[in-house]
Design an enzyme around this catalytic site. Structure first.
Site, PDB file in Angstrom:
ATOM      1  N   ARG A 242      87.872 -20.578  33.772  1.00 59.35           N
ATOM      2  CA  ARG A 242      87.269 -21.901  33.627  1.00 59.35           C
ATOM      3  C   ARG A 242      88.045 -22.844  34.530  1.00 59.35           C
ATOM      4  O   ARG A 242      89.271 -22.732  34.656  1.00 59.35           O
ATOM      5  CB  ARG A 242      87.375 -22.408  32.178  1.00 59.35           C
ATOM      6  CG  ARG A 242      86.412 -21.737  31.200  1.00 59.35           C
ATOM      7  CD  ARG A 242      84.967 -22.182  31.404  1.00 59.35           C
ATOM      8  NE  ARG A 242      84.067 -21.607  30.418  1.00 59.35           N
ATOM      9  CZ  ARG A 242      83.362 -20.487  30.591  1.00 59.35           C
ATOM     10  NH1 ARG A 242      83.464 -19.798  31.712  1.00 59.35           N
ATOM     11  NH2 ARG A 242      82.541 -20.064  29.636  1.00 59.35           N
ATOM     12  N   GLU A 270      81.587 -29.335  37.106  1.00 60.16           N
ATOM     13  CA  GLU A 270      80.508 -28.482  37.626  1.00 60.16           C
ATOM     14  C   GLU A 270      79.167 -29.160  37.401  1.00 60.16           C
ATOM     15  O   GLU A 270      78.967 -29.755  36.330  1.00 60.16           O
ATOM     16  CB  GLU A 270      80.535 -27.117  36.921  1.00 60.16           C
ATOM     17  CG  GLU A 270      81.805 -26.343  37.236  1.00 60.16           C
ATOM     18  CD  GLU A 270      81.878 -24.979  36.541  1.00 60.16           C
ATOM     19  OE1 GLU A 270      80.920 -24.605  35.843  1.00 60.16           O
ATOM     20  OE2 GLU A 270      82.902 -24.300  36.710  1.00 60.16           O
ATOM     21  N   HIS A 289      79.924 -20.787  39.926  1.00 60.90           N
ATOM     22  CA  HIS A 289      80.040 -20.269  38.550  1.00 60.90           C
ATOM     23  C   HIS A 289      79.027 -19.146  38.302  1.00 60.90           C
ATOM     24  O   HIS A 289      78.100 -19.295  37.504  1.00 60.90           O
ATOM     25  CB  HIS A 289      79.869 -21.397  37.521  1.00 60.90           C
ATOM     26  CG  HIS A 289      80.430 -21.027  36.174  1.00 60.90           C
ATOM     27  ND1 HIS A 289      80.991 -21.920  35.308  1.00 60.90           N
ATOM     28  CD2 HIS A 289      80.518 -19.819  35.542  1.00 60.90           C
ATOM     29  CE1 HIS A 289      81.384 -21.299  34.204  1.00 60.90           C
ATOM     30  NE2 HIS A 289      81.103 -20.011  34.328  1.00 60.90           N
TER      31      HIS A 289
END
Ligand code: NAP
Length: 337
Positions: A242, A270, A289
């Site tokens: 993360r 993000e 991601h």
């Protein structure tokens, strides 16, 4: 004979495929809503007000978002990480939360290794070099990469994904594995000849580092300026965990100094904003991601989330229950708000 009313479920996730939705419609009233992070937050919130179950991923959910979702019994997350959910609040409300471990482990480890190889061998820079017509003769040594085979691989977080990255390193690339986790994992480490290592020496000794810890209050900004200063020049730093596990400002600083190269799948914010300094750096490889983003894996994750939700809404213990206290304390949704 009285027909039992169907429960209402909300699906705010695009990995749930049309045939899966058709099958769910036989058992439940189904509302499909867009992902509220990107559009139409209102229709999501409105649908939740009468929902018994929810399938979603990466949406921030706590008191603010769920106060009006008075019938909610279970959330099936199509992710393994659950840092975006307010677990304390869900548990207090008696809402079951499930995740999708295991099914995404190998795909995410593949992403980690793709970033290791792309960063070490400068695949993106050399792709641009080729496309831009700059390939007139053999490349200059300034564009050479570094070896991956036989190097020392430091893995931070030696759980399912960390071990899968380690297997690739050990069996595929003859790498010496160092790992850090909250406790030594001898059973998994022994066949890989992997050595437990405190965080600081792991950072100082590894040629290549891969971060695979979950985001928790203890791991937030686990790697910051002090830690980056321990790295050797030329270290390859990969984060598939993360974004917030790493202090991104400190990472940007060390990348700007040209001391290390990085492969990043996750970011503090993000989607990564277009003005981020990372966008224009050549010593970093960026992916949006996509750790688990293969067709097979996302399908498997959606199937597992559905299985978890079906079982939870049948008042049975779902296989991938995260907040086990809800079950153990026996205060499943019977609670009044
Ligand atoms: P896991 O099996 O629970 O493994 C997590 C590991 O991290 C465990 O070995 C744990 O050690 C260790 N850990 C926890 N806190 C730590 C700390 N403070 N210091 C050092 N180690 C610590 O989880 P997983 O399935 O491998 O998934 C890991 C994470 O990857 C997820 O939580 C998610 O955030 C991320 N992920 C990202 C993507 C992506 O798309 N990029 C995809 C999937 C997953 P102990 O067991 O000893 O506590």
């Amino acid at each position: 004979m009285l027909m039992a009313t169907k429960k209402h479920i909300v699906i705010a996730n695009r990995d749930v495929l049309p045939d899966m939705i058709d099958s769910l419609r036989k058992e439940f009233n189904v509302t499909l809503t867009p992902d509220p992070r990107t559009k139409d937050k209102e229709s999501f919130e409105q649908a939740l007000q009468s929902a018994n179950g929810l399938i979603c991923s990466m949406i921030k959910l706590g008191e603010e978002q769920l106060a009006d979702a008075k019938n909610l019994e279970a959330i099936a997350s199509v992710t393994v990480g659950y840092d975006n959910y307010d677990l304390e609040y869900l548990t207090k409300r008696g809402i079951l939360l499930t995740n999708t471990p295991d099914v995404l482990t190998e795909a995410t480890a593949d992403t980690g290794f793709a970033l290791i190889l792309a960063t070490a061998r400068r695949v993106v820079e050399l792709d641009m070099f080729t496309r831009q017509g700059r390939w007139k003769r053999s490349i200059e040594p300034e564009l050479f990469g570094t070896n991956v085979y036989g190097k020392k691989l430091g893995i931070i977080g030696f759980g399912r994904i960390g071990q899968a990255v380690a297997r690739r390193g050990h069996y595929g690339f003859g790498m010496k594995i160092l790992y850090n986790s909250t406790t030594p994992r001898l059973e998994a480490a022994t066949p890989l000849q992997a050595s437990f290592c405190e965080l600081d020496p792991l950072l100082a000794q590894s040629d290549i580092i891969c971060v695979t810890v979950p985001l928790t209050p203890k791991t937030e900004h686990l790697i910051g300026e002090r830690e980056f200063n321990l790295l050797r020049p030329g270290t390859i730093f990969v984060n598939i965990a993360r974004g917030k596990v790493v202090n991104q400002e400190a990472l940007i600083k060390i990348l700007q100094e040209g001391k290390i190269r990085a492969g990043l799948d996750v970011f503090e914010r993000e989607p990564l904003p277009a003005h981020s300094p990372l966008i224009s750096m050549s010593n970093v490889v960026l992916t949006p991601h996509v750790g688990s983003a293969t067709q097979e894996t996302r399908k498997g994750m959606a199937e597992l989330a559905i299985e978890n939700l079906r079982i939870a809404l049948a008042k049975k213990r779902p296989p991938n229950l995260v907040n086990t206290q809800v079950w153990e304390q026996g205060h499943i949704h019977a609670k009044t708000l």
